[in-house]
Design a protein around this motif. Sequence first.
Motif, PDB file in Angstrom:
ATOM      1  N   VAL A   3       0.852  -1.185   0.000  1.00 11.72           N
ATOM      2  CA  VAL A   3       0.000   0.000   0.000  1.00 11.72           C
ATOM      3  C   VAL A   3       0.889   1.237   0.000  1.00 11.72           C
ATOM      4  N   ASN A   4       0.752   2.056  -1.040  1.00 12.43           N
ATOM      5  CA  ASN A   4       1.504   3.306  -1.146  1.00 12.43           C
ATOM      6  C   ASN A   4       0.556   4.461  -0.867  1.00 12.43           C
ATOM      7  N   PHE A   5       0.998   5.411  -0.066  1.00 13.28           N
ATOM      8  CA  PHE A   5       0.186   6.583   0.280  1.00 13.28           C
ATOM      9  C   PHE A   5       0.910   7.826  -0.198  1.00 13.28           C
ATOM     10  N   GLN A   6       0.168   8.718  -0.877  1.00  9.32           N
ATOM     11  CA  GLN A   6       0.750   9.957  -1.380  1.00  9.32           C
ATOM     12  C   GLN A   6      -0.166  11.127  -1.037  1.00  9.32           C
ATOM     13  N   SER A   7       0.424  12.190  -0.507  1.00 11.87           N
ATOM     14  CA  SER A   7      -0.322  13.413  -0.258  1.00 11.87           C
ATOM     15  C   SER A   7       0.662  14.539   0.035  1.00 11.87           C
ATOM     16  N   LEU A   8       0.366  15.703  -0.528  1.00 10.86           N
ATOM     17  CA  LEU A   8       1.167  16.891  -0.239  1.00 10.86           C
ATOM     18  C   LEU A   8       0.535  17.729   0.862  1.00 10.86           C
ATOM     19  N   ASN A   9      -0.712  17.427   1.198  1.00 14.19           N
ATOM     20  CA  ASN A   9      -1.449  18.166   2.211  1.00 14.19           C
ATOM     21  C   ASN A   9      -1.095  17.613   3.592  1.00 14.19           C
ATOM     22  N   LYS A  10      -0.737  18.508   4.523  1.00 21.85           N
ATOM     23  CA  LYS A  10      -0.311  18.082   5.859  1.00 21.85           C
ATOM     24  C   LYS A  10      -1.447  17.385   6.616  1.00 21.85           C
ATOM     25  N   ALA A  11      -2.649  17.909   6.532  1.00 21.54           N
ATOM     26  CA  ALA A  11      -3.788  17.294   7.232  1.00 21.54           C
ATOM     27  C   ALA A  11      -4.079  15.904   6.683  1.00 21.54           C
ATOM     28  N   ALA A  12      -3.965  15.737   5.386  1.00 22.53           N
ATOM     29  CA  ALA A  12      -4.204  14.433   4.778  1.00 22.53           C
ATOM     30  C   ALA A  12      -3.078  13.460   5.102  1.00 22.53           C
ATOM     31  N   ALA A  13      -1.860  13.952   5.175  1.00 24.21           N
ATOM     32  CA  ALA A  13      -0.715  13.089   5.464  1.00 24.21           C
ATOM     33  C   ALA A  13      -0.826  12.446   6.844  1.00 24.21           C
ATOM     34  N   GLU A  14      -1.514  13.106   7.770  1.00 30.90           N
ATOM     35  CA  GLU A  14      -1.708  12.551   9.106  1.00 30.90           C
ATOM     36  C   GLU A  14      -2.618  11.325   9.087  1.00 30.90           C
ATOM     37  N   LEU A  15      -3.331  11.105   7.992  1.00 32.09           N
ATOM     38  CA  LEU A  15      -4.254   9.984   7.877  1.00 32.09           C
ATOM     39  C   LEU A  15      -3.609   8.744   7.265  1.00 32.09           C
ATOM     40  N   ALA A  16      -2.315   8.737   7.057  1.00 29.99           N
ATOM     41  CA  ALA A  16      -1.646   7.636   6.354  1.00 29.99           C
ATOM     42  C   ALA A  16      -1.918   6.280   7.008  1.00 29.99           C
ATOM     43  N   ALA A  17      -1.804   6.182   8.309  1.00 29.28           N
ATOM     44  CA  ALA A  17      -2.031   4.909   9.001  1.00 29.28           C
ATOM     45  C   ALA A  17      -3.492   4.483   8.884  1.00 29.28           C
ATOM     46  N   PHE A  18      -4.410   5.444   9.028  1.00 29.90           N
ATOM     47  CA  PHE A  18      -5.843   5.163   8.871  1.00 29.90           C
ATOM     48  C   PHE A  18      -6.134   4.630   7.473  1.00 29.90           C
ATOM     49  N   VAL A  37      -1.458  -1.248  -4.230  1.00 29.36           N
ATOM     50  CA  VAL A  37      -2.510  -0.232  -4.167  1.00 29.36           C
ATOM     51  C   VAL A  37      -1.853   1.110  -3.877  1.00 29.36           C
ATOM     52  N   THR A  38      -2.195   2.124  -4.663  1.00 35.91           N
ATOM     53  CA  THR A  38      -1.701   3.474  -4.423  1.00 35.91           C
ATOM     54  C   THR A  38      -2.884   4.368  -4.101  1.00 35.91           C
ATOM     55  N   VAL A  39      -2.814   5.071  -2.984  1.00 38.11           N
ATOM     56  CA  VAL A  39      -3.858   6.000  -2.567  1.00 38.11           C
ATOM     57  C   VAL A  39      -3.272   7.395  -2.576  1.00 38.11           C
ATOM     58  N   ARG A  40      -3.916   8.291  -3.302  1.00 38.86           N
ATOM     59  CA  ARG A  40      -3.448   9.677  -3.386  1.00 38.86           C
ATOM     60  C   ARG A  40      -4.569  10.595  -2.909  1.00 38.86           C
ATOM     61  N   LEU A  41      -4.261  11.410  -1.896  1.00 39.30           N
ATOM     62  CA  LEU A  41      -5.210  12.397  -1.382  1.00 39.30           C
ATOM     63  C   LEU A  41      -4.756  13.780  -1.830  1.00 39.30           C
ATOM     64  N   THR A  75     -14.803  15.771   3.329  1.00 40.64           N
ATOM     65  CA  THR A  75     -13.797  15.376   4.319  1.00 40.64           C
ATOM     66  C   THR A  75     -12.899  14.292   3.728  1.00 40.64           C
ATOM     67  N   TRP A  76     -11.704  14.168   4.291  1.00 43.57           N
ATOM     68  CA  TRP A  76     -10.766  13.158   3.811  1.00 43.57           C
ATOM     69  C   TRP A  76     -11.294  11.757   4.045  1.00 43.57           C
ATOM     70  N   ARG A  77     -11.825  11.521   5.236  1.00 47.13           N
ATOM     71  CA  ARG A  77     -12.310  10.180   5.572  1.00 47.13           C
ATOM     72  C   ARG A  77     -13.452   9.752   4.666  1.00 47.13           C
ATOM     73  N   ARG A  78     -14.347  10.676   4.366  1.00 42.12           N
ATOM     74  CA  ARG A  78     -15.467  10.360   3.476  1.00 42.12           C
ATOM     75  C   ARG A  78     -14.967  10.068   2.061  1.00 42.12           C
TER      76      ARG A  78
END
Length: 112
Positions: A3-18, A37-41, A75-78
């Motif tokens: 699982v790869n996580f990508q985000s430049l937004n600081k608030a979104a980056a905090e959700l990486a573990a979630f 799987v790559t997830v980009r916020l 919202t990010w979670r939604r």
Amino acid sequence: MQVNFQSLNKAAAELAAFVERRVRFAMRRRADAVPQVTVRLEDLNGPRGGPDKECRITLRTDGHGTLVVRALATTWRRAVHEALLRAGHLLARVLGRRQSRRRPALPGPDAA
């Protein structure tokens, strides 16, 4: 499954573990067909608000190509939730279509 996580937004980056936990849970039954799987916020319009939080999920599959889904939400979670729902449905449809071609047809009710 990687699982790869990508985000430049600081608030979104905090959700990486979630996000990683949610992806692993959503793909648990099909993990053998999806090695990556790559997830980009991404926040599309900055701090102005509105349904501008985008979650883009790219599924690299074995033998079925690359599948991409995206969802917009307030919202990010939604956004993650909706994108994972779409990814799960798309993957089930693609894998189901592929499997249905391999299975022999069942005899109809008039075959007796």
